[in-house]
Motif scaffolding. Sequence first.
Motif, PDB file in Angstrom:
ATOM      1  N   HIS A  51     -71.782  21.635  76.804  1.00 53.40           N
ATOM      2  CA  HIS A  51     -72.915  20.710  76.728  1.00 53.40           C
ATOM      3  C   HIS A  51     -72.453  19.267  76.882  1.00 53.40           C
ATOM      4  N   LEU A  52     -71.398  18.906  76.152  1.00 60.68           N
ATOM      5  CA  LEU A  52     -70.902  17.529  76.221  1.00 60.68           C
ATOM      6  C   LEU A  52     -70.378  17.203  77.611  1.00 60.68           C
ATOM      7  N   ALA A  53     -69.693  18.165  78.232  1.00 59.57           N
ATOM      8  CA  ALA A  53     -69.176  17.933  79.588  1.00 59.57           C
ATOM      9  C   ALA A  53     -70.323  17.759  80.572  1.00 59.57           C
ATOM     10  N   GLY A  54     -71.315  18.635  80.485  1.00 56.22           N
ATOM     11  CA  GLY A  54     -72.441  18.545  81.409  1.00 56.22           C
ATOM     12  C   GLY A  54     -73.275  17.304  81.206  1.00 56.22           C
ATOM     13  N   GLU A  55     -73.376  16.857  79.972  1.00 55.11           N
ATOM     14  CA  GLU A  55     -74.164  15.667  79.669  1.00 55.11           C
ATOM     15  C   GLU A  55     -73.616  14.424  80.364  1.00 55.11           C
ATOM     16  N   GLU A  56     -72.334  14.460  80.705  1.00 60.99           N
ATOM     17  CA  GLU A  56     -71.769  13.312  81.404  1.00 60.99           C
ATOM     18  C   GLU A  56     -72.409  13.096  82.774  1.00 60.99           C
ATOM     19  N   LEU A  57     -73.025  14.119  83.335  1.00 60.39           N
ATOM     20  CA  LEU A  57     -73.787  13.923  84.571  1.00 60.39           C
ATOM     21  C   LEU A  57     -74.892  12.896  84.336  1.00 60.39           C
ATOM     22  N   TYR A  58     -75.578  13.055  83.215  1.00 54.87           N
ATOM     23  CA  TYR A  58     -76.648  12.109  82.881  1.00 54.87           C
ATOM     24  C   TYR A  58     -76.081  10.746  82.518  1.00 54.87           C
ATOM     25  N   ASN A  59     -75.015  10.727  81.709  1.00 54.16           N
ATOM     26  CA  ASN A  59     -74.432   9.450  81.308  1.00 54.16           C
ATOM     27  C   ASN A  59     -73.989   8.631  82.505  1.00 54.16           C
ATOM     28  N   HIS A  60     -73.373   9.291  83.474  1.00 57.58           N
ATOM     29  CA  HIS A  60     -72.915   8.576  84.664  1.00 57.58           C
ATOM     30  C   HIS A  60     -74.099   8.159  85.541  1.00 57.58           C
ATOM     31  N   ALA A  61     -75.135   8.979  85.578  1.00 53.53           N
ATOM     32  CA  ALA A  61     -76.321   8.588  86.340  1.00 53.53           C
ATOM     33  C   ALA A  61     -76.956   7.340  85.735  1.00 53.53           C
ATOM     34  N   CYS A  62     -76.951   7.244  84.402  1.00 52.59           N
ATOM     35  CA  CYS A  62     -77.451   6.027  83.751  1.00 52.59           C
ATOM     36  C   CYS A  62     -76.642   4.817  84.191  1.00 52.59           C
ATOM     37  N   LEU A  63     -75.335   4.966  84.207  1.00 50.36           N
ATOM     38  CA  LEU A  63     -74.457   3.859  84.599  1.00 50.36           C
ATOM     39  C   LEU A  63     -74.598   3.510  86.075  1.00 50.36           C
ATOM     40  N   ASP A  64     -74.848   4.516  86.903  1.00 52.93           N
ATOM     41  CA  ASP A  64     -74.935   4.308  88.353  1.00 52.93           C
ATOM     42  C   ASP A  64     -76.335   3.942  88.814  1.00 52.93           C
ATOM     43  N   GLY A  65     -77.316   4.003  87.900  1.00 52.89           N
ATOM     44  CA  GLY A  65     -78.693   3.718  88.284  1.00 52.89           C
ATOM     45  C   GLY A  65     -79.323   4.815  89.115  1.00 52.89           C
ATOM     46  N   THR A  66     -78.902   6.067  88.877  1.00 54.53           N
ATOM     47  CA  THR A  66     -79.385   7.186  89.696  1.00 54.53           C
ATOM     48  C   THR A  66     -80.024   8.284  88.848  1.00 54.53           C
ATOM     49  N   VAL A  67     -80.610   7.916  87.716  1.00 49.78           N
ATOM     50  CA  VAL A  67     -81.180   8.914  86.819  1.00 49.78           C
ATOM     51  C   VAL A  67     -82.267   9.730  87.495  1.00 49.78           C
ATOM     52  N   HIS A  68     -83.158   9.054  88.203  1.00 50.58           N
ATOM     53  CA  HIS A  68     -84.265   9.785  88.830  1.00 50.58           C
ATOM     54  C   HIS A  68     -83.756  10.705  89.942  1.00 50.58           C
ATOM     55  N   ASP A  69     -82.704  10.308  90.629  1.00 57.15           N
ATOM     56  CA  ASP A  69     -82.106  11.182  91.646  1.00 57.15           C
ATOM     57  C   ASP A  69     -81.543  12.437  90.993  1.00 57.15           C
ATOM     58  N   LEU A  70     -80.858  12.271  89.845  1.00 57.74           N
ATOM     59  CA  LEU A  70     -80.296  13.420  89.142  1.00 57.74           C
ATOM     60  C   LEU A  70     -81.400  14.356  88.680  1.00 57.74           C
ATOM     61  N   MET A  71     -82.459  13.815  88.099  1.00 56.74           N
ATOM     62  CA  MET A  71     -83.540  14.659  87.615  1.00 56.74           C
ATOM     63  C   MET A  71     -84.214  15.413  88.749  1.00 56.74           C
ATOM     64  N   ALA A  72     -84.298  14.782  89.916  1.00 56.48           N
ATOM     65  CA  ALA A  72     -84.876  15.462  91.079  1.00 56.48           C
ATOM     66  C   ALA A  72     -83.974  16.603  91.538  1.00 56.48           C
ATOM     67  N   GLN A  73     -82.668  16.381  91.502  1.00 59.08           N
ATOM     68  CA  GLN A  73     -81.715  17.415  91.923  1.00 59.08           C
ATOM     69  C   GLN A  73     -81.781  18.638  91.009  1.00 59.08           C
ATOM     70  N   VAL A  74     -81.785  18.406  89.694  1.00 59.98           N
ATOM     71  CA  VAL A  74     -81.796  19.544  88.783  1.00 59.98           C
ATOM     72  C   VAL A  74     -83.166  20.212  88.751  1.00 59.98           C
ATOM     73  N   ALA A  75     -84.218  19.465  89.068  1.00 63.20           N
ATOM     74  CA  ALA A  75     -85.548  20.076  89.141  1.00 63.20           C
ATOM     75  C   ALA A  75     -85.592  21.133  90.237  1.00 63.20           C
ATOM     76  N   ASP A  76     -84.782  20.944  91.292  1.00 64.20           N
ATOM     77  CA  ASP A  76     -84.739  21.904  92.393  1.00 64.20           C
ATOM     78  C   ASP A  76     -84.208  23.263  91.960  1.00 64.20           C
ATOM     79  N   VAL A  77     -83.476  23.309  90.838  1.00 65.63           N
ATOM     80  CA  VAL A  77     -82.973  24.593  90.330  1.00 65.63           C
ATOM     81  C   VAL A  77     -83.736  25.004  89.069  1.00 65.63           C
ATOM     82  N   GLY A  78     -84.924  24.412  88.877  1.00 69.28           N
ATOM     83  CA  GLY A  78     -85.804  24.835  87.798  1.00 69.28           C
ATOM     84  C   GLY A  78     -85.569  24.172  86.467  1.00 69.28           C
ATOM     85  N   VAL A  79     -84.821  23.079  86.445  1.00 68.03           N
ATOM     86  CA  VAL A  79     -84.532  22.386  85.191  1.00 68.03           C
ATOM     87  C   VAL A  79     -85.559  21.284  84.978  1.00 68.03           C
TER      88      VAL A  79
END
Length: 234
Positions: A51-79
Amino acid sequence: MAEDLLKDFNPFDIFDTEAARLDRYFSGLDEAGWRRPSRCEGWSVRDVLAHLAGEELYNHACLDGTVHDLMAQVADVGVTGFNDFNEWCVRERGDLPVEDVLAEWRTKNGETRERMRALGRDALLDTMAGPYPVGLQTFHYDSEYATHADDVGAPVSDHEIDDRTLWRVAVGRFVLAEQDAKVQVEQTADEMWTAVDGVTAALSYPEFVEATVGRLPASHEVDPRVVSALRCLA
């Protein structure tokens, strides 16, 4: 102001301390230790690491300004939503060697901590809720890491306990105020007085912390309405 509750604490130093605590603990585990159940319902100690390792995807997206891109990507796999995201992160790492998952978390979290410290408390970070101060976001991470350290049984030395409890009380009080929670909280010299819907309860500092992160045992005698109102960080 609610933020005054946090002014005497350095969120970046706390983040480093709690990450180091988890790293030390994870580094000493054997196979049986990884399989042991954590306090997170349905998750082993290994699952908490995933969980902690995977959460870094979100943490880095926050830093990179790409949160909405990440959420769109994971939505494609039903998340959809954080609970789905957390479970997906664990599943995605279920077949990987635990050494690889540990290395992933150690590297990515180290980058997160370094970048957030470099930005400073007052910089703004992209989050799912919109722009948010880096310092306050770091306090949220501090609470999560301390909670998960307790979940897996990472040791806390006697000389750390009091200071660690005090910053966690402050973060809990801040988040309750930030969320405009319908609970009255007053801190005395040795306990937290709380009231909601005409029901009052006095909790020790550790009990208050456990309530704010949703870890107060079901057997505890505090009225469920108070317990529910205090839960704000999990």
